[in-house]
Design a protein around this motif. Sequence first.
Motif, PDB file in Angstrom:
ATOM      1  N   GLU A  88     -11.358  -0.354 -18.324  1.00  0.00           N
ATOM      2  CA  GLU A  88     -11.467   0.117 -16.946  1.00  0.00           C
ATOM      3  C   GLU A  88     -10.668  -0.758 -15.981  1.00  0.00           C
ATOM      4  O   GLU A  88      -9.915  -0.263 -15.130  1.00  0.00           O
ATOM      5  N   ALA A  89     -10.833  -2.075 -16.094  1.00  0.00           N
ATOM      6  CA  ALA A  89     -10.130  -2.997 -15.193  1.00  0.00           C
ATOM      7  C   ALA A  89      -8.627  -2.934 -15.406  1.00  0.00           C
ATOM      8  O   ALA A  89      -7.842  -2.946 -14.452  1.00  0.00           O
ATOM      9  N   ILE A  90      -8.220  -2.870 -16.658  1.00  0.00           N
ATOM     10  CA  ILE A  90      -6.794  -2.803 -16.974  1.00  0.00           C
ATOM     11  C   ILE A  90      -6.166  -1.548 -16.379  1.00  0.00           C
ATOM     12  O   ILE A  90      -5.076  -1.583 -15.791  1.00  0.00           O
ATOM     13  N   ARG A  91      -6.858  -0.408 -16.510  1.00  0.00           N
ATOM     14  CA  ARG A  91      -6.313   0.852 -16.001  1.00  0.00           C
ATOM     15  C   ARG A  91      -6.217   0.839 -14.479  1.00  0.00           C
ATOM     16  O   ARG A  91      -5.216   1.280 -13.909  1.00  0.00           O
ATOM     17  N   GLU A  92      -7.262   0.329 -13.815  1.00  0.00           N
ATOM     18  CA  GLU A  92      -7.198   0.292 -12.359  1.00  0.00           C
ATOM     19  C   GLU A  92      -6.116  -0.665 -11.880  1.00  0.00           C
ATOM     20  O   GLU A  92      -5.371  -0.358 -10.942  1.00  0.00           O
ATOM     21  N   ALA A  93      -6.015  -1.825 -12.521  1.00  0.00           N
ATOM     22  CA  ALA A  93      -4.994  -2.801 -12.127  1.00  0.00           C
ATOM     23  C   ALA A  93      -3.595  -2.219 -12.295  1.00  0.00           C
ATOM     24  O   ALA A  93      -2.704  -2.427 -11.458  1.00  0.00           O
ATOM     25  N   ARG A  94      -3.386  -1.473 -13.374  1.00  0.00           N
ATOM     26  CA  ARG A  94      -2.065  -0.877 -13.620  1.00  0.00           C
ATOM     27  C   ARG A  94      -1.700   0.115 -12.510  1.00  0.00           C
ATOM     28  O   ARG A  94      -0.579   0.136 -12.009  1.00  0.00           O
ATOM     29  N   LYS A  95      -2.672   0.941 -12.106  1.00  0.00           N
ATOM     30  CA  LYS A  95      -2.423   1.913 -11.038  1.00  0.00           C
ATOM     31  C   LYS A  95      -2.195   1.222  -9.707  1.00  0.00           C
ATOM     32  O   LYS A  95      -1.315   1.615  -8.921  1.00  0.00           O
ATOM     33  N   GLN A  96      -2.982   0.189  -9.430  1.00  0.00           N
ATOM     34  CA  GLN A  96      -2.834  -0.530  -8.163  1.00  0.00           C
ATOM     35  C   GLN A  96      -1.488  -1.236  -8.098  1.00  0.00           C
ATOM     36  O   GLN A  96      -0.841  -1.268  -7.050  1.00  0.00           O
ATOM     37  N   ARG A  97      -1.055  -1.791  -9.202  1.00  0.00           N
ATOM     38  CA  ARG A  97       0.261  -2.431  -9.243  1.00  0.00           C
ATOM     39  C   ARG A  97       1.381  -1.406  -9.045  1.00  0.00           C
ATOM     40  O   ARG A  97       2.396  -1.695  -8.418  1.00  0.00           O
ATOM     41  N   TYR A  98       1.185  -0.213  -9.602  1.00  0.00           N
ATOM     42  CA  TYR A  98       2.179   0.855  -9.421  1.00  0.00           C
ATOM     43  C   TYR A  98       2.283   1.227  -7.949  1.00  0.00           C
ATOM     44  O   TYR A  98       3.389   1.370  -7.409  1.00  0.00           O
ATOM     45  N   ALA A  99       1.140   1.372  -7.298  1.00  0.00           N
ATOM     46  CA  ALA A  99       1.136   1.707  -5.874  1.00  0.00           C
ATOM     47  C   ALA A  99       1.794   0.595  -5.053  1.00  0.00           C
ATOM     48  O   ALA A  99       2.576   0.859  -4.134  1.00  0.00           O
ATOM     49  N   TYR A 100       1.481  -0.637  -5.403  1.00  0.00           N
ATOM     50  CA  TYR A 100       2.062  -1.794  -4.700  1.00  0.00           C
ATOM     51  C   TYR A 100       3.586  -1.820  -4.877  1.00  0.00           C
ATOM     52  O   TYR A 100       4.329  -2.012  -3.907  1.00  0.00           O
ATOM     53  N   ALA A 101       4.044  -1.591  -6.106  1.00  0.00           N
ATOM     54  CA  ALA A 101       5.483  -1.597  -6.388  1.00  0.00           C
ATOM     55  C   ALA A 101       6.194  -0.441  -5.705  1.00  0.00           C
ATOM     56  O   ALA A 101       7.406  -0.511  -5.451  1.00  0.00           O
ATOM     57  N   SER A 102       5.451   0.619  -5.381  1.00  0.00           N
ATOM     58  CA  SER A 102       6.035   1.790  -4.705  1.00  0.00           C
ATOM     59  C   SER A 102       6.176   1.574  -3.206  1.00  0.00           C
ATOM     60  O   SER A 102       6.684   2.455  -2.507  1.00  0.00           O
ATOM     61  N   GLY A 103       5.717   0.430  -2.708  1.00  0.00           N
ATOM     62  CA  GLY A 103       5.858   0.117  -1.297  1.00  0.00           C
ATOM     63  C   GLY A 103       4.648   0.442  -0.455  1.00  0.00           C
ATOM     64  O   GLY A 103       4.671   0.249   0.765  1.00  0.00           O
ATOM     65  N   LEU A 104       3.568   0.924  -1.092  1.00  0.00           N
ATOM     66  CA  LEU A 104       2.349   1.186  -0.340  1.00  0.00           C
ATOM     67  C   LEU A 104       1.621  -0.124  -0.072  1.00  0.00           C
ATOM     68  O   LEU A 104       1.718  -1.075  -0.855  1.00  0.00           O
ATOM     69  N   ARG A 105       0.876  -0.165   1.037  1.00  0.00           N
ATOM     70  CA  ARG A 105       0.145  -1.386   1.374  1.00  0.00           C
ATOM     71  C   ARG A 105      -1.206  -1.358   0.676  1.00  0.00           C
ATOM     72  O   ARG A 105      -2.149  -0.714   1.111  1.00  0.00           O
ATOM     73  N   VAL A 106      -1.265  -2.033  -0.447  1.00  0.00           N
ATOM     74  CA  VAL A 106      -2.491  -2.170  -1.219  1.00  0.00           C
ATOM     75  C   VAL A 106      -2.671  -3.647  -1.540  1.00  0.00           C
ATOM     76  O   VAL A 106      -1.709  -4.420  -1.504  1.00  0.00           O
ATOM     77  N   PRO A 107      -3.888  -4.085  -1.874  1.00  0.00           N
ATOM     78  CA  PRO A 107      -4.074  -5.491  -2.242  1.00  0.00           C
ATOM     79  C   PRO A 107      -3.263  -5.833  -3.489  1.00  0.00           C
ATOM     80  O   PRO A 107      -3.248  -5.084  -4.465  1.00  0.00           O
ATOM     81  N   GLN A 108      -2.585  -6.964  -3.442  1.00  0.00           N
ATOM     82  CA  GLN A 108      -1.807  -7.399  -4.604  1.00  0.00           C
ATOM     83  C   GLN A 108      -2.741  -7.837  -5.721  1.00  0.00           C
ATOM     84  O   GLN A 108      -3.706  -8.562  -5.502  1.00  0.00           O
ATOM     85  N   VAL A 109      -2.463  -7.374  -6.944  1.00  0.00           N
ATOM     86  CA  VAL A 109      -3.244  -7.776  -8.113  1.00  0.00           C
ATOM     87  C   VAL A 109      -2.643  -9.056  -8.689  1.00  0.00           C
ATOM     88  O   VAL A 109      -1.459  -9.107  -9.008  1.00  0.00           O
TER      89      VAL A 109
END
Length: 258
Positions: free
Chosen positions: A45-66
Amino acid sequence: MSDDCLNEVRSINFSDLIANGNTASIHLIDHKVYKIFNKNLPSDEAIREARKQRYAYASGLRVPQVFDVVEMNGQQCIVMEHIQGRTLGELAFEEMNQMESYLRTSVGVQQQIHLVKADFIDPMLFKLQRQIESADFLNHIQKEALVKRLSDLSGESQLCHGDFHFYNLISSNNEIVILDWIDASAGNPAADVYRSYLLYTQVSDQIAELYLNLYCETSSIPRDEIIEWAPVIAGARLSEHVQSESPERLLEIVNRFC
């Protein structure tokens, strides 16, 4: 560290708890947020969420950095940037006369998410089908009808948050930061919008209608295209067993359309 494995780190002091949700507890340690997942969740669960959050971050969206994905006290955990601020939901309900302004801001953020192509994120259609098929409140005939309807709907591959509402948005230093990415998928923005609309109807039909009108006014997606997702999204939500949600209400939506 890679997000493909979990390393054991020091035990956590549960006095550092700052929030507690249905799937995880949130702790603030050394100016970082530790999101510790409940033991009953899938081991990735944590790995999957972190992967998605990192994808959003790399896309330029303002999300908390993992920063890391680790194991603490035998539980999976994401270590991420601490965002100081308040949610748009808190602010909106303190200033009810500004509700439209806060909703308009949230709609703008959601539309930014929907501009991102998400070819490497889990497909929404597969996720929704799994949820429908696992929903205990649905009988076999209802499940078949919903899966058939799902297959007839447009399967795009835009980034969709999956749990978008203004309590998952933090206002911090004149910017809006988007939280909670576990439900993100690649799919049709209209489905993501209906999911948000459905969540807002739990609080207020008036707020839900205002949100939906604002989204339609500022996008190319017509209302009818959003509403056609109603039975599928309601049926999928039945699998979540959320205490604050009424299964009867969701079943009524399913039966109204199917």
